[in-house]
Design an enzyme around this catalytic site. Sequence first.
Site, mmCIF file in Angstrom:
data_model
loop_
_atom_site.group_PDB
_atom_site.id
_atom_site.type_symbol
_atom_site.label_atom_id
_atom_site.label_comp_id
_atom_site.label_asym_id
_atom_site.label_seq_id
_atom_site.Cartn_x
_atom_site.Cartn_y
_atom_site.Cartn_z
ATOM 1 C CB VAL A 86 -0.909 0.056 1.231
ATOM 2 C CG1 VAL A 86 -1.852 1.254 1.139
ATOM 3 C CG2 VAL A 86 -1.704 -1.227 1.401
ATOM 4 C CG ASP A 136 -4.099 -0.927 -7.200
ATOM 5 O OD1 ASP A 136 -3.286 -1.859 -7.097
ATOM 6 O OD2 ASP A 136 -3.863 0.222 -6.787
ATOM 7 C CE LYS A 176 -2.036 -0.018 -4.108
ATOM 8 N NZ LYS A 176 -1.786 0.989 -5.174
#
Lengths: 399, 399
Positions: B120, B189, B193
């Site tokens: 992250v 995505d 995260k």
Amino acid sequence: MVKIAVLGYGTVGSGVVEVIGRNCADRLEVKYILDLRDFPGDPYEDRVVHDFNIILNDAEISVVCEVMGGVGAAYQFTKQALEAGKSVCTSNKELVAGHGTELLALAAAHGCHYLFEASVGGGIPLIRTINTSLASERIQAVTGILNGTTNYILSRMEREQADYAMVLKQAQELGYAERNPDADVEGHDACRKIAILSALMTGRKVDPEKIYTEGITGITLADFQFASMRQRKIKLLAMCSVQEDGKLSVLVAPFLLPGDHPLAGVNDVFNGVLITGNTLGDVMFHGRGAGKLPTASAVVADVLDCAGSQGRPVPGGWSDKEVEYAAEAETDRRFFVRARLSARREVEAAFPGGSAFGVGEIPSCEGEFGYFTAVMKEKNFEERYRKLGDAVLNRIRLA
Amino acid sequence: MVKIAVLGYGTVGSGVVEVIGRNCADRLEVKYILDLRDFPGDPYEDRVVHDFNIILNDAEISVVCEVMGGVGAAYQFTKQALEAGKSVCTSNKELVAGHGTELLALAAAHGCHYLFEASVGGGIPLIRTINTSLASERIQAVTGILNGTTNYILSRMEREQADYAMVLKQAQELGYAERNPDADVEGHDACRKIAILSALMTGRKVDPEKIYTEGITGITLADFQFASMRQRKIKLLAMCSVQEDGKLSVLVAPFLLPGDHPLAGVNDVFNGVLITGNTLGDVMFHGRGAGKLPTASAVVADVLDCAGSQGRPVPGGWSDKEVEYAAEAETDRRFFVRARLSARREVEAAFPGGSAFGVGEIPSCEGEFGYFTAVMKEKNFEERYRKLGDAVLNRIRLA
């Protein structure tokens, strides 16, 4: 349950007790609070003691929070605690910057820790980040707005187009500046903080007395007016960088920042720090750099780190070998000069290759103009600036 | 000297080798690089192996960097390494978000670590910060721009007044977006995260499949034009917060941010994350959220953490008890609506108490207007928005 003692029941000390009570009561217990005063009616009044030896001699106490400030009793108590193998967590930047080298060595020698996350940037996680998350980096530079009081004053001067003296007075009334504001406005507080960060960055001792430090007392409303014509902000920056020859360049001074500089948007009492690593590039941190609870939260994070370390060393610190300092006089910079219009020709002759601006465009600064010099060495600039005498009104470095 | 293996010699893998070579050659040695390919002429060609068992059976290897990506072989190798007591450091957010719960438990059971700082925010120190520096906080909310590709696209659309499709195409040509950009532009995505961050924040398992996720494919230039009339930016935010009832509110969606929002200035491929603690207030982190060396730097910081841990647990992780999710439909929000001017009366009737703007002020959006609703529940908004049919052109949440 880890039992701790808090030295000093002032703003930060009461914050530490509050943060533990609210967030860590399952892991930490405040067994003692050392203060000269009594606190009748306080929920923790039964923990208050007046004799440090009670804490020192209690084998149950493994961590001490030194949040008294100053370098007298705080220094003595810290030494004694570390010698007794008790870890010390502190917000006392003056003590860390002045005696950190000795205290870190003492902690290492006695298998305990001297941690000081709260000494720089209040609640912004900087020190542990440098010591752990950036352990894989060569940190090349740290540039920060590290003093909330001066940032508040500069922000208000710009926003309200107000004089330094007036804003300082209001900041004092609001409790954002101390009655004797010298430590903040003369840059000493920021100087101690950048001394700590640059020692962590280099792994070497850095003496705050050897850091060129200039405060904000000479900044005027006129400077802001000229700066804003060039879309610039005025900020008190503390910065350090490792030069190619390995020497440390470090100073504290006001700077004119471009409006799109990452630190230009850090306003009021907030702090912001930009760290440049050799593979990471820039990473920036932004938050409350002071205040009871943010500072206390950082102290308590250190306490939890001690508690979890189980005798293992915590990364960080620096050796007693002192860093080599780069000569500020040899640094290349550009400067903003505010000068009398009547002396424009002399100013332009003294600093060839620069650019004048703001001539006749600021009603309250009639008879003045602004000038950005070309890049030149600090010593050359200062020599010529001094020679101009009354013709020049102020000068501020450009970032 | 700690000996490690790197799984995957692609972008991040070669970055890991480079960061170690440049910054940590005194502490870490890359003994093996696992890849299907050979790398003749590469300075590390003699370290390349094709059989994971060589690594698994080498007792000298205590840490493995899994930088292959995917959830196939990466998952198998990670499990086998952890079962063999070898710590694993990874940048693989898909694997951490999807199987982190199991892998963390496996690491704990075998006295080693599963660390994922690089999963992250690339090189921005977020995960260790949450686990250590903010260990004294109750983190109440995390709000972030966590995907560099979409932030780059949105930044360019705004700056260049360009269409989504055109900017995406250029981003693909420049390598900022993948040929199949779905994982980025559809928000998956960022979803993975924020699933990881919210699991760390709550200490509980968070399933990315249960996170409401909306990407940027529906954002048009017209939306930016209306947003800018109200001094707003459009950003893809990933956000989570703990509600008063203890439930987790979490989503990924485009938002209209006020220009002075701390995340409004995070542009191009940069990431920014705002963390709100109960005593700390807001602290913000800003930096390169992706890229070979920043990501590799974070992986190597994890390796150093493993190396220094000497068998002691590293703080962080979450349990296999799943968090309780708040119903997004019940969340109170305001919305921006772009609608046909011919339907102004219906729109105002559907969303009473809001304010219309931009009527006839944007030449390229003739016949349209902008509308900010009052605060209302998501479900009520969606129901009425749907009923308006062709009368409305788009809607974006307000932050």
